[in-house]
Design a protein around this motif. Structure first.
Motif, PDB file in Angstrom:
ATOM      1  N   VAL A   1       7.253  31.299  71.400  1.00  0.00           N
ATOM      2  CA  VAL A   1       7.770  29.731  71.316  1.00  0.00           C
ATOM      3  C   VAL A   1       8.886  29.769  69.759  1.00  0.00           C
ATOM      4  N   GLN A   2       9.917  29.921  70.227  1.00  0.00           N
ATOM      5  CA  GLN A   2      10.848  29.904  68.752  1.00  0.00           C
ATOM      6  C   GLN A   2      11.056  28.468  68.296  1.00  0.00           C
ATOM      7  N   ARG A   3      10.706  28.104  67.174  1.00  0.00           N
ATOM      8  CA  ARG A   3      10.775  26.873  66.487  1.00  0.00           C
ATOM      9  C   ARG A   3      12.359  26.539  66.724  1.00  0.00           C
TER      10      ARG A   3
ATOM     11  N   LEU B   1       6.440  20.050  65.017  1.00  0.00           N
ATOM     12  CA  LEU B   1       6.431  20.984  66.320  1.00  0.00           C
ATOM     13  C   LEU B   1       5.034  20.577  67.059  1.00  0.00           C
TER      14      LEU B   1
ATOM     15  N   TYR C   1       2.476  20.377  70.797  1.00  0.00           N
ATOM     16  CA  TYR C   1       2.138  20.784  72.314  1.00  0.00           C
ATOM     17  C   TYR C   1       1.893  19.556  72.961  1.00  0.00           C
TER      18      TYR C   1
ATOM     19  N   TRP D   1       6.230  21.794  75.325  1.00  0.00           N
ATOM     20  CA  TRP D   1       6.633  21.771  73.550  1.00  0.00           C
ATOM     21  C   TRP D   1       7.449  20.744  73.103  1.00  0.00           C
TER      22      TRP D   1
ATOM     23  N   LEU E   1       2.279  21.934  64.304  1.00  0.00           N
ATOM     24  CA  LEU E   1       2.149  23.469  64.202  1.00  0.00           C
ATOM     25  C   LEU E   1       3.154  24.177  63.486  1.00  0.00           C
TER      26      LEU E   1
ATOM     27  N   ASP F   1       4.569  28.315  62.126  1.00  0.00           N
ATOM     28  CA  ASP F   1       4.738  29.514  62.416  1.00  0.00           C
ATOM     29  C   ASP F   1       3.628  30.070  62.433  1.00  0.00           C
TER      30      ASP F   1
ATOM     31  N   GLU G   1      -0.833  29.686  67.552  1.00  0.00           N
ATOM     32  CA  GLU G   1      -0.962  29.751  69.017  1.00  0.00           C
ATOM     33  C   GLU G   1      -1.813  28.723  69.715  1.00  0.00           C
TER      34      GLU G   1
ATOM     35  N   ARG H   1       2.817  31.344  71.286  1.00  0.00           N
ATOM     36  CA  ARG H   1       2.743  31.470  69.924  1.00  0.00           C
ATOM     37  C   ARG H   1       3.915  31.365  69.230  1.00  0.00           C
ATOM     38  N   ILE H   2       4.053  30.348  67.967  1.00  0.00           N
ATOM     39  CA  ILE H   2       5.113  29.893  67.615  1.00  0.00           C
ATOM     40  C   ILE H   2       5.808  31.066  66.654  1.00  0.00           C
TER      41      ILE H   2
END
Length: 435
Positions: free
Chosen positions: A179-181, A202, A204, A240, A400, A402, A405, A428-429
């Motif tokens: 999961v890329q910010r 960010l 979920y 997300w 969230l 970086d 998860e 996972r971020i």
């Protein structure tokens, strides 16, 4: 649909890991697409810690009639042809596979067709033509509404129409995808103009995904009494969300870049047939609520339109993992908190003549419980970031960071039945790409 021998709680498999498996006992037999070294992407069935190769099973000649035709439709890297074929072929395949996996005399023939799931890559189960996200979790709608409209949290249409929007199918990924910010336009209330950069909020969202099987023709709405003939099965879904991007962009047309950067799903389709023992009546509506319009009302949907499905969200941080701390449960919810059923979602989606196609994916929207221990997003848990949650590591979170998860899990259970699940919906971020 009705119960049959595949639902028998006494049935066990010669695949030892299936017996007592948290997600994939022989009563489940979900459909998916897998590959491994020397094995190209193809249809498979999860059984315990193994995956049954449907192409190999077809080529063995052990499957007969409709079951064989069903397996033939699962040869490729997507299950769209099998989904489109409808429930009759799926039921035939399920019954014969259940018999083969429970008959010890078949073990020597079937065992070479099993792959260790840990050695396989699990792909999206279908080529998703369209993805629609609904908003049927009423407690989430109320919680979010209270943040912005304390005196009138629900908009006037909520209890009359299943609200939804069209999402982005191209960015749906299976469990485990990074999961890329995301980057986006951000504007705080006190700022005169927006800036562009990584999201700071960010989040979920705890959702279910409904897979469409049999199609309807353009211009032909699906009556509610027939809606579940078009349901192939369910998965878990994490939509997300970049809340700060969303706050700036969503008016007047609704979600856009705040949502479409990634949606994570559990990659196994728990079929409509496997779901049968866990059907329940949806939670009753308050007597003061308006009755659904006739096209959204059906006695069968009222009696069995819901699911006995407990939902869980777990969170771990990079610091927790480095310290050897287990992930922590931050939400325990349930599918009974859907204000509109899956059938009502399908019927409303097609009520204007819209054609649903095999492999289309419908999200429920966030399924929060009425109490804080079951809130399905950090936006709700932290009251918009005003009240951070504290983790076992001593860290706090509003949204969230970086390295964090999120893992969604779900468990279907009913009295006298063997519980089944979906596998994980994990993400996972990773830090934003600002190059």
């Amino acid at each position: 649909m009705s119960l049959d021998e595949t639902h028998d709680p006494a049935r066990v498999s010669w695949v030892k890991s299936a017996n007592g498996h948290a997600d994939f006992p022989i009563q489940n037999l979900p459909l998916g697409v897998f590959s491994s070294d020397g094995v190209s992407p193809r249809g498979g069935i999860a059984i315990g810690d193994s995956i049954l190769d449907l192409r190999a099973l077809f080529e063995s000649g052990l499957l007969k009639d409709d079951a064989g035709r069903a397996a033939l439709l699962a040869f490729g890297d997507s299950l769209n042809p099998l989904l489109q074929a409808g429930g009759q072929l799926r039921r035939a395949l399920r019954r014969q596979v259940s018999e083969l996996l429970s008959d010890q005399s078949q073990r020597s023939l079937i065992e070479p067709m099993l792959h260790d799931a840990g050695d396989c890559r699990i792909h999206l189960p279908a080529s998703i033509g369209d993805y629609t996200d609904f908003y049927v979790g009423i407690h989430h709608a109320l919680n979010v509404g209270r943040l912005f409209r304390p005196d009138n949290p629900l908009l006037p249409n909520y209890k009359h129409v299943p609200i939804g929007y069209h999402g982005r199918a191209s960015s749906v990924r299976p469990s485990g995808a990074v999961v890329q910010r995301p980057l986006g336009q951000l504007k705080a209330a006190q700022e005169a103009a927006p800036t562009f950069g990584p999201t700071h909020r960010l989040d979920y969202e705890l959702e279910l995904g409904a897979w469409i099987g049999a199609e309807n023709d353009l211009g032909k709405p699906v009556p509610l009494a027939q809606a579940e003939q078009h349901l192939a099965g369910l998965c878990l879904l994490n939509d997300w969300s970049a809340r700060d991007v969303q706050a700036w962009e969503y008016q007047p047309l609704g979600p856009f870049l705040a949502k479409n950067f990634l949606t994570t799903i559990s990659p196994w389709i728990v079929t409509a047939e496997a779901l049968e023992p866990y059907r329940i009546a949806p939670d009753p509506r308050p007597e003061s609520d308006p009755a659904p319009l006739p096209y959204l009302d059906d006695p069968t949907d009222r009696s069995r339109g819901g699911f006995a499905l407990a939902l869980e969200v777990r969170l771990s941080t990079q610091k927790m993992r480095q310290s050897g701390l287990d992930d922590v449960v931050i939400s325990l919810s349930h599918a009974r908190h859907m204000y509109w059923s899956i059938g009502q979602m399908i019927t409303h989606h097609t009520s204007n003549g819209c054609n649903l196609r095999a492999g289309d994916l419908l999200g429920t929207g966030t399924l929060s419980a009425p109490t804080p221990d079951g809130f399905g997003s950090l936006l709700e848990l932290t009251k918009g970031g005003a009240e951070p949650i504290t983790l076992p590591s001593g860290e706090t979170r509003t949204f969230l960071e970086d390295g964090d998860e999120i893992v969604l899990t779900g468990r279907l259970d009913a009295h006298g039945r063997v519980a089944i699940g979906f596998g994980e919906c994990r993400g996972r971020i990773a830090m934003a790409d600002v190059t």
